[in-house]
Design an enzyme around this catalytic site. Structure first.
Site, PDB file in Angstrom:
ATOM      1  N   CYS A 290     -18.989  -2.037  44.335  1.00 30.06           N
ATOM      2  CA  CYS A 290     -18.321  -3.313  44.536  1.00 30.06           C
ATOM      3  C   CYS A 290     -19.357  -4.436  44.477  1.00 30.06           C
ATOM      4  O   CYS A 290     -20.395  -4.354  45.129  1.00 30.06           O
ATOM      5  CB  CYS A 290     -17.630  -3.311  45.900  1.00 30.06           C
TER       6      CYS A 290
ATOM      7  N   HIS B 117     -11.359  -0.532  46.679  1.00 32.79           N
ATOM      8  CA  HIS B 117     -11.725   0.308  47.808  1.00 32.79           C
ATOM      9  C   HIS B 117     -10.519   1.076  48.297  1.00 32.79           C
ATOM     10  O   HIS B 117      -9.394   0.657  48.132  1.00 32.79           O
ATOM     11  CB  HIS B 117     -12.226  -0.546  48.973  1.00 32.79           C
TER      12      HIS B 117
ATOM     13  N   CYS C  57     -14.341  -6.807  53.142  1.00 27.82           N
ATOM     14  CA  CYS C  57     -14.438  -7.053  51.702  1.00 27.82           C
ATOM     15  C   CYS C  57     -13.029  -7.314  51.152  1.00 27.82           C
ATOM     16  O   CYS C  57     -12.100  -6.576  51.468  1.00 27.82           O
ATOM     17  CB  CYS C  57     -15.061  -5.825  51.030  1.00 27.82           C
TER      18      CYS C  57
ATOM     19  N   CYS D 279     -19.470  -6.062  48.446  1.00 27.72           N
ATOM     20  CA  CYS D 279     -20.050  -5.364  49.598  1.00 27.72           C
ATOM     21  C   CYS D 279     -20.993  -4.223  49.205  1.00 27.72           C
ATOM     22  O   CYS D 279     -21.610  -3.620  50.070  1.00 27.72           O
ATOM     23  CB  CYS D 279     -18.950  -4.823  50.502  1.00 27.72           C
TER      24      CYS D 279
END
Length: 127
Positions: free
Chosen positions: A56, A8, A21, A59
């Site tokens: 992901c 991320h 996350c 999440c």
């Protein structure tokens, strides 16, 4: 090892949320963890195109390449282990560079430290 890791790209304030996350700041994903599974073979081979961004597994948010933006520093992402590098530099008796052009920030930081602390520097560049 992959040159571009996946993870991320979120600001610290988002990571401070109650259940952040782990892939926002601390950890990297392997290709085997990326969802949906049909994207994995494309990412593994480096060929072809994908119709949607990888997600992901934790999440379900879209992933972006794990890279620094202009307004980010290495300290803002735990997976770069920048504090570990700072500890190594602080304890170094000498710093050896091999094959760097000094055009990226990490060698530049190490060189600045060496100059400030009068640590001997050796540069081996074959080109």
């Amino acid at each position: 090892e992959r040159l571009v890791h996946l993870g991320h790209r979120r600001k610290r304030r988002l990571a401070m949320k109650k259940q952040a996350c782990p892939y926002q700041q601390q950890e990297s994903l392997t290709v085997d963890q990326v969802e949906p599974t049909e994207i994995r073979s494309t990412l593994d081979s480096g060929r072809g195109s994908i119709s949607e961004p990888p997600k992901c597994p934790s999440c379900r948010n879209a992933l972006a390449p794990q890279a620094l933006l202009f307004d980010e520093g290495y300290h803002s992402h735990d997976f770069y282990q920048f504090q570990r590098m700072e500890e190594w530099l602080a304890n170094a008796d000498a710093i050896v560079f091999v094959g760097t052009s000094f055009s990226v920030r990490l060698p530049e930081i190490a060189l600045e430290h060496a100059r400030a602390q009068k640590v001997p520097v050796y540069n081996f560049n074959t080109q």
